[in-house]
Design an enzyme around this catalytic site. Structure first.
Site, PDB file in Angstrom:
ATOM      1  N   ASP A 140       4.505 -14.387  11.550  1.00  0.00           N
ATOM      2  CA  ASP A 140       3.162 -14.803  11.133  1.00  0.00           C
ATOM      3  C   ASP A 140       2.185 -13.639  11.366  1.00  0.00           C
ATOM      4  OD1 ASP A 140       0.608 -15.860  10.997  1.00  0.00           O
ATOM      5  OD2 ASP A 140       1.098 -17.697  12.080  1.00  0.00           O
TER       6      ASP A 140
ATOM      7  N   GLU B 149       0.831  -1.220   0.000  1.00  0.00           N
ATOM      8  CA  GLU B 149       0.000   0.000   0.000  1.00  0.00           C
ATOM      9  C   GLU B 149       0.859   1.262   0.000  1.00  0.00           C
ATOM     10  OE1 GLU B 149      -3.240  -0.059   2.837  1.00  0.00           O
ATOM     11  OE2 GLU B 149      -3.240   2.120   2.968  1.00  0.00           O
TER      12      GLU B 149
END
Ligand code: MEV
Length: 439
Positions: free
Chosen positions: A287, A87
């Site tokens: 993660d 982004e």
């Protein structure tokens, strides 16, 4: 030698020069610096052979931009932060907010011990009261058994710490117990060690409770493994044309106030926090789904989904003048050993770049980046609006999508922004115009 992450104009340097600075920053010796530069020059930083060992049915690797946020001063230490994100504006926003916080002394962080929770779900318990008593009485046996599953973490002063029982009376299948194993994972994220320990404990839990163990898995609501970051931004740093810094600070507090009480806004507000958090989590091979799950569950811990951060205004908060005070707190189950952290060469680079020595230190930095990113977003929203800054970067993406080469991107996006037509069809026309003039 003390060095500053306040690298003015980093944004304007060509990628090769940015790489050189990052490599010098991360490496201990000139030889290492050359090796890091080579690593950063290779597309994606991950060989197909390595990828093939990480997951199943691999056909390719999928690259994302790795940017470096500047200006971070965290617990008195200058840090360059690796951020992997697709982004636009996130790396720039974090760097900008880090500069604002730097003026007030930077970020201060705190973390709890790296305690994870493993759950064992126990059904068909004949006598709940006696089962709870037997678990309590058998605690040492349970802890010893859990510790026998990972002597390495025990030798590093981690391992099983406690066993707790939660009685659940009402569920779609009736009553059950959730037996929690509290486990110190040290510098690992810990999913494997906690899951292994829970699986090993299940037969003993069945013996003690007289019930049947179904699930044996860690909880991602890692609310014993928290990271906190705070900052003081001198209000004068927030001043904008026509708006005093104190006014902008108060507008930011108003923006936060909606997220403090309204889940619709809190979801978006926290998404801004996670823009910063996830980018560093991914850059270090951790993660991010685990972190996302934990963050959002934690945000709803009192029954209403709320902001993970808080912002307040203190008229005398910095050197007797107005200041904006910010803080964030969230579960942060990240590791610096195990998983992809030591397998993915760019994850290793990311840890090296930040110079982190423990998982707790990494957790603190990630919380600081989340707070910075949140500040950048709500400052923009409470002043000019988010679109102004986004448009220039969005235009670049549209130009690339329309086929602009690296040499053409700036020129094409400048035309799109000037004309306020940030569309792919217009980008394609501008590319043709530029090319027809050239040849
Ligand atoms: C966009 O990725 C993130 C924001 O929506 C966060 C916010 O609204 O605070 C700008």
């Amino acid at each position: 030698m003390a060095r500053s992450s306040r690298i003015s104009g980093y944004y304007n340097l060509p990628p090769a020069e940015r790489r050189r600075i990052a490599a010098d920053w991360a490496a201990m010796t000139p030889e290492q610096s050359v090796a890091v530069e080579q690593l950063l020059s290779a597309p994606g930083g991950l060989a197909l052979e390595q990828a093939d060992k990480m997951v199943e049915n691999v056909v390719a690797t999928y690259a994302l931009p790795l940017g470096i946020a500047t200006n971070f001063l965290i617990d008195g230490r200058d840090v360059l932060v690796p951020m992997v994100i697709e982004e636009p504006s996130v790396v720039a926003g974090a760097s900008f907010a880090a500069r604002l916080a730097r003026a007030g002394g930077g970020f201060t962080t705190e973390t709890t011990e790296p305690l994870m929770i493993g759950q064992m779900q126990v059904l068909d318990v004949p006598d709940v009261g006696s089962a709870c008593e037997k678990i309590e009485a058998g605690k040492q046996r349970l802890l010893d058994l859990a510790n026998s599953t990972d002597p390495v973490v025990v030798s590093l002063h981690g391992g099983a710490r406690d066993v707790e029982v939660r009685e659940i009376w009402d569920s779609p299948v009736g009553p059950m117990l959730a037996v929690h194993l509290i486990y110190d994972c040290r510098d690992a994220m810990g999913a494997n060690m906690v899951n292994t320990a829970c699986e090993a404990l299940a037969p003993l839990v069945e013996e003690l409770t007289g019930g049947r163990v179904n699930l044996r898995i860690l909880s991602n609501l890692a609310d014993r493994r928290l990271a906190r970051a705070s900052c003081v931004v001198p209000a004068r740093e927030l001043a904008l044309e026509g708006k005093s810094g104190d006014l902008v600070a108060q507008r930011i507090v108003e923006a936060y106030a909606l997220a403090a009480v309204d889940p619709y806004r809190a979801a978006t507000h926290n998404k801004g926090v996670m823009n910063g958090v996830d980018a560093v989590v991914i850059a270090t091979g951790n993660d991010w789904r685990a972190i996302e799950a934990g963050a959002h569950a934690y945000a709803a811990r009192d029954g209403l989904y709320r902001s993970l951060s808080t912002w307040s205004y203190d008229p005398q908060g910095f050197e007797g003048e107005g200041a904006l005070l910010g803080s964030v707190e969230l579960p942060m189950a990240v590791g610096i050993v195990g998983g992809a952290t030591r397998v993915h060469p760019l994850a290793k680079f990311g840890l090296q770049l930040m110079g982190v020595k423990t998982a707790r230190e990494l957790a603190g930095i990630i919380a600081a980046v989340g707070l910075a990113q949140n500040l950048a977003a709500i400052r923009a929203l409470a002043t000019d609006g988010i679109q102004k800054g986004h448009m220039a970067l969005h235009a670049r993406q549209i130009a690339i999508a329309a086929g602009a080469t690296a040499a053409e991107v700036d020129a094409v996006s400048a035309v799109l922004v000037a004309e306020r037509k940030i569309r792919q069809d217009r980008a394609a026309e501008v590319i043709s115009e530029i090319r027809s003039k050239k040849y």
